[in-house]
Enzyme design. Sequence first.
Site, PDB file in Angstrom:
ATOM      1  N   HIS A  16       0.829  -1.214   0.000  1.00  0.00           N
ATOM      2  CA  HIS A  16       0.000   0.000   0.000  1.00  0.00           C
ATOM      3  C   HIS A  16       0.853   1.249   0.000  1.00  0.00           C
ATOM      4  O   HIS A  16       0.620   2.172  -0.768  1.00  0.00           O
ATOM      5  CB  HIS A  16      -0.932   0.000   1.220  1.00  0.00           C
ATOM      6  CG  HIS A  16      -1.876   1.152   1.209  1.00  0.00           C
ATOM      7  ND1 HIS A  16      -1.526   2.403   1.671  1.00  0.00           N
ATOM      8  CD2 HIS A  16      -3.153   1.257   0.784  1.00  0.00           C
ATOM      9  CE1 HIS A  16      -2.548   3.229   1.529  1.00  0.00           C
ATOM     10  NE2 HIS A  16      -3.557   2.550   0.992  1.00  0.00           N
ATOM     11  N   LEU A  77      -2.531  -8.348   3.971  1.00  0.00           N
ATOM     12  CA  LEU A  77      -3.048  -9.441   4.783  1.00  0.00           C
ATOM     13  C   LEU A  77      -4.262 -10.092   4.124  1.00  0.00           C
ATOM     14  O   LEU A  77      -4.432 -11.310   4.196  1.00  0.00           O
ATOM     15  CB  LEU A  77      -3.406  -8.941   6.183  1.00  0.00           C
ATOM     16  CG  LEU A  77      -3.685 -10.009   7.220  1.00  0.00           C
ATOM     17  CD1 LEU A  77      -2.527 -10.979   7.349  1.00  0.00           C
ATOM     18  CD2 LEU A  77      -3.986  -9.368   8.572  1.00  0.00           C
ATOM     19  N   ALA A  78      -5.091  -9.294   3.463  1.00  0.00           N
ATOM     20  CA  ALA A  78      -6.314  -9.838   2.868  1.00  0.00           C
ATOM     21  C   ALA A  78      -6.679  -9.066   1.604  1.00  0.00           C
ATOM     22  O   ALA A  78      -6.127  -8.007   1.320  1.00  0.00           O
ATOM     23  CB  ALA A  78      -7.468  -9.763   3.869  1.00  0.00           C
ATOM     24  N   GLY A  80      -8.712  -6.750   0.154  1.00  0.00           N
ATOM     25  CA  GLY A  80      -9.648  -5.659   0.399  1.00  0.00           C
ATOM     26  C   GLY A  80      -9.901  -4.847  -0.860  1.00  0.00           C
ATOM     27  O   GLY A  80      -9.594  -5.264  -1.969  1.00  0.00           O
ATOM     28  N   HIS A  82      -8.534  -2.165  -2.241  1.00  0.00           N
ATOM     29  CA  HIS A  82      -7.426  -1.839  -3.147  1.00  0.00           C
ATOM     30  C   HIS A  82      -7.068  -3.023  -4.033  1.00  0.00           C
ATOM     31  O   HIS A  82      -6.753  -2.846  -5.212  1.00  0.00           O
ATOM     32  CB  HIS A  82      -6.194  -1.402  -2.363  1.00  0.00           C
ATOM     33  CG  HIS A  82      -6.315  -0.048  -1.750  1.00  0.00           C
ATOM     34  ND1 HIS A  82      -6.701   1.078  -2.447  1.00  0.00           N
ATOM     35  CD2 HIS A  82      -6.083   0.375  -0.480  1.00  0.00           C
ATOM     36  CE1 HIS A  82      -6.702   2.121  -1.648  1.00  0.00           C
ATOM     37  NE2 HIS A  82      -6.339   1.722  -0.446  1.00  0.00           N
TER      38      HIS A  82
END
Length: 128
Positions: A16, A77-78, A80, A82
Site C-alpha cells: 500500500h 493481509l487480505a 480488500g 485496493h
Amino acid sequence: MNAVPPHASAVVLFGHGARDPEWAGPMQRIRARLLAAPEAPRVELAFLEFIRPTLPEAIAELVAAGVRRVAVVPVFLAQGGHLKRDLPALIESSRRAHPACRITLSMAAGEADEVVDAIAGYARNCLD
C-alpha cells in the site's frame, strides 16, 4: 536461439505504502531474503501510494531491463478494496503498455496457507 537475459523473470512485491518510510522495512526484508537465495529472480518493490516506485513505474523499469515475466505479489493481509479494484486496473494498464511481458497477479500474501500458518505460529509463541 536467442539468449535469455539473466533476469528474464522478476517478482514485484506490491504494498500500500505509507507516509513513514520505515513502514516499508518488512517489505525490504522480504526482498532481501528472496535475493539471498541461489539463482534468485530479480525482486523489486512497488507501492500504491506515498512511496515510489508505483507499480506501473516498477514494471516499466523491469521491461526496459529485458524482463519478460513479472509476478506481482500483493503484500497485504487480505483481499480488500485496493486489491479488488485498484490493483486489477493497474495490472491491466501495465499489460496493455507492455504486451510482450507476461504479468501475473498473485493472491494477497496473507491469504496463503503458509503465511497463515506462520502468523499462527508467531501468535502461539507470543505466549512464551
